[in-house]
Design a protein around this motif. Structure first.
Motif, PDB file in Angstrom:
ATOM      1  N   VAL A 170      31.334  49.719  39.524  1.00  0.00           N
ATOM      2  CA  VAL A 170      30.547  49.753  37.872  1.00  0.00           C
ATOM      3  C   VAL A 170      29.112  50.309  38.009  1.00  0.00           C
ATOM      4  O   VAL A 170      27.922  49.326  38.394  1.00  0.00           O
ATOM      5  N   HIS A 171      29.010  51.000  37.512  1.00  0.00           N
ATOM      6  CA  HIS A 171      27.277  51.610  37.619  1.00  0.00           C
ATOM      7  C   HIS A 171      26.775  50.842  39.468  1.00  0.00           C
ATOM      8  O   HIS A 171      27.427  51.729  39.861  1.00  0.00           O
ATOM      9  N   GLU A 172      25.359  49.981  39.465  1.00  0.00           N
ATOM     10  CA  GLU A 172      25.398  49.741  40.469  1.00  0.00           C
ATOM     11  C   GLU A 172      26.003  48.917  41.395  1.00  0.00           C
ATOM     12  O   GLU A 172      25.129  48.438  42.667  1.00  0.00           O
ATOM     13  N   TRP A 173      27.484  48.185  40.469  1.00  0.00           N
ATOM     14  CA  TRP A 173      27.579  46.752  40.954  1.00  0.00           C
ATOM     15  C   TRP A 173      29.210  47.617  41.521  1.00  0.00           C
ATOM     16  O   TRP A 173      29.316  48.788  41.370  1.00  0.00           O
ATOM     17  N   THR A 174      29.579  46.376  42.346  1.00  0.00           N
ATOM     18  CA  THR A 174      31.130  46.821  42.778  1.00  0.00           C
ATOM     19  C   THR A 174      31.919  45.488  41.900  1.00  0.00           C
ATOM     20  O   THR A 174      31.237  44.087  42.244  1.00  0.00           O
ATOM     21  N   ALA A 175      32.580  45.521  41.239  1.00  0.00           N
ATOM     22  CA  ALA A 175      33.622  44.891  41.263  1.00  0.00           C
ATOM     23  C   ALA A 175      35.063  44.933  41.777  1.00  0.00           C
ATOM     24  O   ALA A 175      35.987  45.506  42.336  1.00  0.00           O
ATOM     25  N   GLN A 176      35.235  42.923  41.336  1.00  0.00           N
ATOM     26  CA  GLN A 176      36.785  42.921  42.157  1.00  0.00           C
ATOM     27  C   GLN A 176      37.496  41.872  41.668  1.00  0.00           C
ATOM     28  O   GLN A 176      36.717  41.230  41.209  1.00  0.00           O
ATOM     29  N   MET A 177      38.207  42.497  41.390  1.00  0.00           N
ATOM     30  CA  MET A 177      39.341  41.328  40.609  1.00  0.00           C
ATOM     31  C   MET A 177      40.376  40.949  41.212  1.00  0.00           C
ATOM     32  O   MET A 177      41.261  41.927  42.188  1.00  0.00           O
ATOM     33  N   VAL A 178      40.833  40.097  40.819  1.00  0.00           N
ATOM     34  CA  VAL A 178      41.795  39.214  41.769  1.00  0.00           C
ATOM     35  C   VAL A 178      42.717  38.807  40.864  1.00  0.00           C
ATOM     36  O   VAL A 178      42.867  38.048  40.160  1.00  0.00           O
ATOM     37  N   TRP A 179      43.964  38.609  41.910  1.00  0.00           N
ATOM     38  CA  TRP A 179      45.608  37.822  40.577  1.00  0.00           C
ATOM     39  C   TRP A 179      46.136  37.020  41.689  1.00  0.00           C
ATOM     40  O   TRP A 179      46.527  37.368  43.113  1.00  0.00           O
ATOM     41  N   ILE A 180      46.318  35.817  41.330  1.00  0.00           N
ATOM     42  CA  ILE A 180      47.332  34.710  42.418  1.00  0.00           C
ATOM     43  C   ILE A 180      48.309  34.538  41.737  1.00  0.00           C
ATOM     44  O   ILE A 180      47.666  32.947  41.162  1.00  0.00           O
ATOM     45  N   PRO A 181      49.617  34.621  42.009  1.00  0.00           N
ATOM     46  CA  PRO A 181      50.529  33.801  41.715  1.00  0.00           C
ATOM     47  C   PRO A 181      51.154  32.746  42.277  1.00  0.00           C
ATOM     48  O   PRO A 181      52.174  32.461  41.940  1.00  0.00           O
ATOM     49  N   ASP A 182      50.252  32.624  43.377  1.00  0.00           N
ATOM     50  CA  ASP A 182      50.762  31.641  45.002  1.00  0.00           C
ATOM     51  C   ASP A 182      50.229  30.712  44.311  1.00  0.00           C
ATOM     52  O   ASP A 182      48.938  30.052  44.226  1.00  0.00           O
ATOM     53  N   ALA A 183      51.173  29.176  44.707  1.00  0.00           N
ATOM     54  CA  ALA A 183      51.380  27.510  43.452  1.00  0.00           C
ATOM     55  C   ALA A 183      50.637  27.105  45.143  1.00  0.00           C
ATOM     56  O   ALA A 183      50.446  25.538  44.526  1.00  0.00           O
ATOM     57  N   THR A 184      50.065  27.364  46.573  1.00  0.00           N
ATOM     58  CA  THR A 184      49.517  26.587  47.350  1.00  0.00           C
ATOM     59  C   THR A 184      48.256  26.082  46.999  1.00  0.00           C
ATOM     60  O   THR A 184      47.239  27.158  46.496  1.00  0.00           O
ATOM     61  N   VAL A 185      48.804  25.306  47.487  1.00  0.00           N
ATOM     62  CA  VAL A 185      47.063  24.306  47.675  1.00  0.00           C
ATOM     63  C   VAL A 185      46.585  23.914  49.141  1.00  0.00           C
ATOM     64  O   VAL A 185      47.594  23.836  49.775  1.00  0.00           O
ATOM     65  N   THR A 186      45.032  23.459  48.880  1.00  0.00           N
ATOM     66  CA  THR A 186      45.233  22.816  50.613  1.00  0.00           C
ATOM     67  C   THR A 186      46.054  21.683  51.189  1.00  0.00           C
ATOM     68  O   THR A 186      46.746  20.913  50.384  1.00  0.00           O
ATOM     69  N   GLU A 187      45.642  22.145  51.414  1.00  0.00           N
ATOM     70  CA  GLU A 187      47.454  21.472  52.558  1.00  0.00           C
ATOM     71  C   GLU A 187      47.628  20.280  53.811  1.00  0.00           C
ATOM     72  O   GLU A 187      45.754  20.145  54.729  1.00  0.00           O
ATOM     73  N   SER A 188      46.744  18.673  52.981  1.00  0.00           N
ATOM     74  CA  SER A 188      46.567  17.729  53.757  1.00  0.00           C
ATOM     75  C   SER A 188      47.404  16.942  54.642  1.00  0.00           C
ATOM     76  O   SER A 188      48.784  17.503  54.752  1.00  0.00           O
ATOM     77  N   THR A 189      47.455  16.392  55.472  1.00  0.00           N
ATOM     78  CA  THR A 189      48.339  16.453  56.855  1.00  0.00           C
ATOM     79  C   THR A 189      49.311  14.718  56.211  1.00  0.00           C
ATOM     80  O   THR A 189      47.872  13.702  55.910  1.00  0.00           O
TER      81      THR A 189
END
Length: 420
Positions: A170-189
Motif C-alpha cells: 500500500v504505497h510505501e507500506w506493506t499491509a498484512q491482514m490475518v484471520w484466525i478462527p482457531d479458538a486455542t488459547v495459552t496452554e497452562s499445565t
C-alpha cells in the motif's frame, strides 16, 4: 462452525486447483535427545527424544506447501503427566497422546502463494509480530504452551493456529491482514505438572474452561509496516481473545472456572540501528482485561497498557549484548495488587572457535517480586549436522513470585541435536 472445516476446505480447494505434479519435494529432520535434572528436588525432570520432520513441496505455479510435525517420547512424564484433556486447545489443534509418554503433533501445515502483488498463506501456521525478545507486547497472535514454562525457544513453545494471512503493498507500506478462527488459547499445565500455573483445585472440584469457540468469535487483525529513514516501523491492530484466563472458584458447583474476554489491541513498534547499537521498542494497549479482586472476589474490567524498550550492542568481535525493560500498567484504581508491573532482561552471547562454540547467559528479573530466572546455555558443533549442548535454568526468589514459584524446578540439562 469450527476452524478446520473452514480453513481445511479452503486449503484443500487451493491444492486441488493446482497442477497435480510437484516441481520439487524437500525433506529434512531434526532429532533432539535431551535430559534435565532438577537438582533442588533431586529428581529427573525429563528424559526425552524429539523428532521434528519437515517437508517442503514446490509447485510449478510458484506455490509452496510446508508441513512440519513433531513426535516426542518422554520417559519421565513429569512436565505434562498422563494424557491431559487439553482443554485449552481447539479440537483440530490438539496433540495425539497414544500413551502417557508419547505425544504426536502436526505443528504446521500451510500453503503460500503470490497472487499478483499479494502474498497469501493459508493453513496451520505462526504469525509473529513485534520487536521484543521473549517479553510479549504485540506478539500475541499465537498463544503459548507452558509445558516447560518459558524455558524453550519461543518458536517451540508458540502454538501454531489454523489461520489465513494476506500481505500486499500500500504505497510505501506493506499491509498484512490475518484471520484466525482457531479458538486455542495459552496452554497452562494443570495441577501435578512441574510448571503448573493453576492452583490445586479444592476437594473434588473440576476445571472448566469457558472460551469463545465459533466463527463469530474469530480473531482478526491488521499490521502495517514500512522502512523510513532507517527506522523499521509498524502499526498493529488485533481484535482477539485474551489468552490468559481469569481464574476463579465457584463453590456452588465445586469447580475452578477459567474464562476469557475479548479485547482490542492497538499498538506499534519501532527499531533503528545507530552504529553498533540497535534501539528496539514497542507499545500496546488492550481495551479490556479482567482481574479478580482478592478481598471481595469482584471482577474488575480495565484497559491495560504495556511497552518494552531494548538496546542491542554488537560492537565487540564475537560478542552480542541485549538489554530490555518491560512495563505493564492497569488504567483502573479498582484493580487488585499494584497497578504496574516491571521486568528487565539481560542477554550476553559469545561465539568462539570459529563460531563452532556458542555460549549464552540470559537473566530475567521481576522488579516487583524481586525474583529472577537465569538461563545458561552452551552449544558446540561437533560436525555440520551434530551439535552438543548443555546448560542450566535457575530460579531465584520467594514462592509467590513469577519465577520464584518454580525454585524447586531449577535444573541442569544436556543434550544432542542431529540434523539430516
Amino acid at each position: 462452525m469450527k476452524a478446520l472445516p473452514v480453513i481445511g476446505w479452503l486449503l484443500a480447494w487451493c491444492l486441488l486447483s493446482m497442477p497435480a505434479q510437484a516441481q520439487e519435494v524437500q525433506h529434512s529432520s531434526i532429532l533432539e535427545i535431551g535430559a534435565a535434572y532438577a537438582h533442588e528436588a533431586g529428581s529427573w525432570q525429563k528424559q526425552d527424544i524429539t523428532w521434528r520432520p519437515e517437508w517442503l513441496v514446490r509447485f510449478h505455479s510458484g506455490a509452496r506447501l510446508m508441513l512440519r510435525g513433531q513426535a516426542r517420547l518422554d520417559v519421565q512424564d513429569e512436565l505434562s503427566p498422563g494424557q491431559p484433556r487439553q482443554p485449552f486447545r481447539a479440537r483440530y489443534t490438539r496433540k495425539r497422546l497414544p500413551n502417557d509418554h508419547l505425544e504426536l503433533e502436526l505443528r504446521e501445515f500451510y500453503l503460500n502463494h503470490y497472487l499478483a502483488d499479494a502474498f497469501v498463506s493459508l493453513g496451520k501456521q505462526q504469525v509473529v509480530w513485534g520487536q521484543a525478545d521473549g517479553l510479549r507486547v504485540l506478539d500475541v497472535v499465537n498463544p503459548l504452551s507452558y509445558r516447560e514454562f518459558i524455558l524453550p525457544d519461543i518458536e517451540h513453545h508458540r502454538i501454531p493456529l489454523w489461520s489465513a494471512l494476506v500481505e500486499f503493498p500500500v504505497h510505501e507500506w506493506t499491509a498484512q491482514m490475518v484471520w484466525i478462527p482457531d479458538a486455542t488459547v495459552t496452554e497452562s499445565t494443570l495441577s501435578g505438572a512441574a510448571y503448573s500455573l493453576f492452583p490445586d483445585p479444592p476437594g473434588d472440584s473440576r476445571l472448566m474452561v469457558d472460551r469463545p469457540d465459533s466463527l463469530t468469535t474469530s480473531d482478526f487483525g491488521a499490521r502495517f509496516s514500512t522502512f523510513e529513514r532507517g527506522w523499521d516501523l509498524s502499526l498493529n491492530y488485533l481484535y482477539h481473545t485474551i489468552d490468559d484466563p481469569l481464574i476463579r472458584f465457584d463453590p456452588s458447583e465445586q469447580r475452578v472456572l477459567a474464562d476469557y474476554n475479548r479485547s482490542h489491541l492497538l499498538g506499534g513498534s519501532a527499531s533503528k540501528p545507530f552504529g553498533n547499537v540497535t534501539l528496539r521498542s514497542e507499545v500496546g494497549l488492550e481495551s479490556e482485561k479482567r482481574f479478580l479482586t482478592p478481598d471481595t472476589g469482584a471482577i474488575v474490567d480495565t484497559a491495560v497498557g504495556s511497552y518494552v524498550i531494548g538496546l542491542d550492542f554488537s560492537g565487540w568481535r564475537d560478542w552480542f549484548i541485549s538489554a530490555q525493560f518491560f512495563q505493564t500498567y492497569r488504567f483502573s484504581n479498582d484493580t487488585p495488587d499494584r497497578s504496574s508491573q516491571e521486568q528487565a532482561t539481560l542477554l550476553v552471547r559469545r561465539n568462539a572457535l570459529n563460531d563452532a562454540l556458542t555460549m549464552e547467559a540470559l537473566c530475567l528479573y521481576d522488579l516487583n517480586n524481586r525474583d529472577s530466572l537465569i538461563q545458561l546455555h552452551a552449544e558446540y558443533a561437533v560436525a555440520t549436522r551434530v551439535v552438543l549442548n548443555a546448560g542450566a535454568d535457575l530460579f531465584f526468589g520467594e514462592s509467590t513470585g513469577t519465577f520464584g514459584q518454580f525454585h524447586d524446578e531449577s535444573r541442569l540439562e544436556a543434550g544432542l541435536t542431529l540434523s539430516f
